[in-house]
Design a protein around this motif. Sequence first.
Motif, PDB file in Angstrom:
ATOM      1  N   LEU A 180      13.817  -6.607   0.034  1.00  0.00           N
ATOM      2  CA  LEU A 180      12.668  -8.107   0.192  1.00  0.00           C
ATOM      3  C   LEU A 180      12.074  -8.584  -0.986  1.00  0.00           C
ATOM      4  O   LEU A 180      12.094 -10.065  -0.671  1.00  0.00           O
ATOM      5  N   GLY A 181      12.077  -7.621  -2.497  1.00  0.00           N
ATOM      6  CA  GLY A 181      11.972  -8.254  -3.399  1.00  0.00           C
ATOM      7  C   GLY A 181      13.268  -9.453  -3.648  1.00  0.00           C
ATOM      8  O   GLY A 181      13.083 -10.566  -4.301  1.00  0.00           O
TER       9      GLY A 181
ATOM     10  N   GLN B  45      10.041   3.313 -10.365  1.00  0.00           N
ATOM     11  CA  GLN B  45      10.278   4.160  -8.820  1.00  0.00           C
ATOM     12  C   GLN B  45      11.082   5.569  -8.886  1.00  0.00           C
ATOM     13  O   GLN B  45      10.495   6.931  -8.283  1.00  0.00           O
TER      14      GLN B  45
ATOM     15  N   LEU C  66      11.941  -7.023 -11.108  1.00  0.00           N
ATOM     16  CA  LEU C  66      12.010  -6.301  -9.765  1.00  0.00           C
ATOM     17  C   LEU C  66      13.105  -4.654 -10.215  1.00  0.00           C
ATOM     18  O   LEU C  66      12.901  -3.294  -9.531  1.00  0.00           O
TER      19      LEU C  66
ATOM     20  N   THR D 294       3.430   3.222  -5.281  1.00  0.00           N
ATOM     21  CA  THR D 294       3.934   4.387  -6.123  1.00  0.00           C
ATOM     22  C   THR D 294       2.348   5.588  -6.883  1.00  0.00           C
ATOM     23  O   THR D 294       2.986   6.439  -6.665  1.00  0.00           O
TER      24      THR D 294
ATOM     25  N   LEU E  18       4.326  -8.399  -3.731  1.00  0.00           N
ATOM     26  CA  LEU E  18       5.005  -7.447  -3.907  1.00  0.00           C
ATOM     27  C   LEU E  18       5.227  -6.177  -4.393  1.00  0.00           C
ATOM     28  O   LEU E  18       4.731  -5.019  -5.387  1.00  0.00           O
TER      29      LEU E  18
ATOM     30  N   LEU F 298       5.428  -3.501   3.452  1.00  0.00           N
ATOM     31  CA  LEU F 298       6.579  -4.441   3.414  1.00  0.00           C
ATOM     32  C   LEU F 298       6.563  -5.605   4.260  1.00  0.00           C
ATOM     33  O   LEU F 298       7.022  -6.366   4.428  1.00  0.00           O
TER      34      LEU F 298
ATOM     35  N   ALA G  21      13.994  -0.591   1.036  1.00  0.00           N
ATOM     36  CA  ALA G  21      13.516  -1.949   1.496  1.00  0.00           C
ATOM     37  C   ALA G  21      13.111  -2.874   0.541  1.00  0.00           C
ATOM     38  O   ALA G  21      13.064  -3.960   0.357  1.00  0.00           O
ATOM     39  N   THR G  22      11.839  -1.754  -0.714  1.00  0.00           N
ATOM     40  CA  THR G  22      11.121  -3.478  -1.485  1.00  0.00           C
ATOM     41  C   THR G  22      11.943  -4.107  -2.202  1.00  0.00           C
ATOM     42  O   THR G  22      12.287  -5.226  -1.759  1.00  0.00           O
TER      43      THR G  22
ATOM     44  N   VAL H 135      12.600   3.759   1.086  1.00  0.00           N
ATOM     45  CA  VAL H 135      11.042   2.454   0.855  1.00  0.00           C
ATOM     46  C   VAL H 135      11.790   2.071  -0.612  1.00  0.00           C
ATOM     47  O   VAL H 135      11.569   0.605  -0.754  1.00  0.00           O
TER      48      VAL H 135
ATOM     49  N   LEU I 294      12.898 -12.815  -1.790  1.00  0.00           N
ATOM     50  CA  LEU I 294      11.640 -13.530  -2.230  1.00  0.00           C
ATOM     51  C   LEU I 294      12.540 -14.588  -3.019  1.00  0.00           C
ATOM     52  O   LEU I 294      11.641 -15.588  -3.434  1.00  0.00           O
TER      53      LEU I 294
ATOM     54  N   PHE J  15       1.425   7.620   2.767  1.00  0.00           N
ATOM     55  CA  PHE J  15       2.955   6.633   2.167  1.00  0.00           C
ATOM     56  C   PHE J  15       3.141   6.088   3.377  1.00  0.00           C
ATOM     57  O   PHE J  15       3.199   4.082   2.569  1.00  0.00           O
TER      58      PHE J  15
ATOM     59  N   LEU K 209      10.208  -2.743 -11.815  1.00  0.00           N
ATOM     60  CA  LEU K 209       9.603  -1.607 -10.360  1.00  0.00           C
ATOM     61  C   LEU K 209      10.886  -0.562  -9.790  1.00  0.00           C
ATOM     62  O   LEU K 209      10.218   0.397 -10.041  1.00  0.00           O
TER      63      LEU K 209
ATOM     64  N   ALA L  87      10.826   8.145   0.636  1.00  0.00           N
ATOM     65  CA  ALA L  87      10.352   6.911  -1.244  1.00  0.00           C
ATOM     66  C   ALA L  87      11.385   6.234  -1.049  1.00  0.00           C
ATOM     67  O   ALA L  87      11.030   5.662  -1.756  1.00  0.00           O
TER      68      ALA L  87
END
Lengths: 497, 118
Positions: free
Chosen positions: B90-91, B40, B33, A179, A171, A149, B86-87, B83, B94, A141, B36, B80
């Motif tokens: 980045l999102g 998560q 986002l 997930t 993304l 990323l 970071a996601t 992560v 963007l 993972f 999302l 996690a």
Amino acid sequence: MTLLGIDNHLPALQVVIPLMGAPLCFLLRRPVLAWGFSVAISSATLIIAFLLLQTTLQTGPLSYALGGWAAPWGIEYRVDTLNGYILLLVTAISTLSLLYARTSFEHEINSAQLPLLYAGWLLCLTGFLGMTITGDAFNVFVFLEISSLSSYLLISLGPDRRSLTAAFRYLVIGTIGATFILIAIGLFYSMTGTLNMADLAILLSKNTESRTFHAAIGFLLIGLAIKAAIFPLHLWLPNAYTWAPSAVSVFLAATATKVAIYLLLRFLFTVIGAEHSFNLFTLNQALLPLGVLAVLIGSVVAIYQDNIKKLLAYSSVAQIGYMVLGITLVSLSGLTATLLHLFNHALMKGALFMAVGAIFYRTGSLRIADLTGLGRTMPLTMAAFLISGLSLIGLPLTVGFVSKWYLVVGAVEANQMWLAIIILLGSLLAIIYFWKVIEIAYFHHKSSEAPVVNEAPLSLLIPTWILVGANIYFGIDTRLTAGVAEKAALLLLGGTP
Amino acid sequence: MSNLGLYNYWIVITLMMIGFYTVMASHNLVKTLIGLNIFQTSVFMLYISFGKIANGTAPILSESHTLYANPLPHVLILTAIVVGVATTALGLALVVRIKDAFGAVDEETITLEEEKEE
């Protein structure tokens, strides 16, 4: 190679070298230096992958305890014939497409962003290699997210503004996929208390009635299907490949979905176990219609594309369908076909995307209608496109023929003639969409006022022709690829290679 | 009653569905986002619930305790969470670039703009 006993640490170095290289690459600032450095790093990983595969072929699987903590408590890196083969593929494609990347990136991307781009590339490579080499489910993972990323970043740097939305959509769907995989790994852990794949395989087989196990398999399958772009979860792929920078398209098209297919094989055959995956849960019956639909719908949609990269992307969706079909046969020839097609599809799609990148370099257009007359003005590029396209269709003496041959043999062995017919139908559809491009490039005369274009520079042509050469070489001499693929398939089926 | 006893799993499932629905239904990229993130977060809570045993303590040897909870899921989910951060970063980056390039963060407007270029 006994210097400091470094050969004992090759499995760790395989991942650590590109991981450490990425920030250094960014610090180098000058685009040329960053490029040279990343080529060096990528070549080093290629050499390590080659040594690792050679060792596993000679002495069997290698196990490496990271930080000296023994499995199943510590993280284990485990190299066998299967992932040694995938490591070699990923590093070889990365190195070749980096060689190609310099000229192509200089043309498409602002030079201030280049060191960042190369750093992202190395991180993406780290992710792919880590996912492939690790024997620890949670580690999968982590590396999956590292590669995801960085690939969102790589895609978003494309020359067209649509690359931004393509990256954003990838993304969102990619994060959902990752997930889902995370949920599945958590459920496995809650059942067994272990994350080591070999240990999971033993402990999971004792408790196949558990509903937690069934839910975990569902989450895992959907998560991996998103990452591998298995129909109908492929919707992120066409836009992402189309609007990414040319060299990034080459790299991702040839490696990203392949690594996800590898993970699918690893989880279905090693962790869950072939016996449970296919006899108890009959997952092959769930995957079979998806594979068939991917081949047919992917190919038909490709016929109607106006954008050449989109055409190739939809053709990738169809080719992934072939790999899924090979898995569903659950036989030696079926799996060999899947593994061969992993390798061979990387060679042909890599060469095709490189040729398209060279065309874009000269003409600045991706529209198929703008290809008129290129057969004359860019003969070497178009010849590369033609040969790798014939390989995609599956003409004898090319790699495409070899993998389709194994697949058809597998289908006939399983007494599924209709499947063999669908595979051949897929090839016929490939002729149609491919011919559309060839006809315009070779047989349409271009209007007199169209700008004159020259042949692509050598820095783009040489890597392209190396891949085209590989398409022919591995189509004639199949000892290396088919030999290793067959050994890896035996390993998956539980035999002794 | 025994089903409600494990109420944190009900919270996990509810949050997961809210997040999932938001991702699919919203046209605003920032809201996507946020969905999302909720999605998560539900998984973070799932992992944390695995690691908790009723009346279990941290695994530090002591004479007064015999029941220990496994801390590993918490450590895993820390990774996690990183992560996830970071996601999101980045999102959002963007989304900023999309706003610059298309002048909108609305899915429909962006799709219309994209179709103009076809």
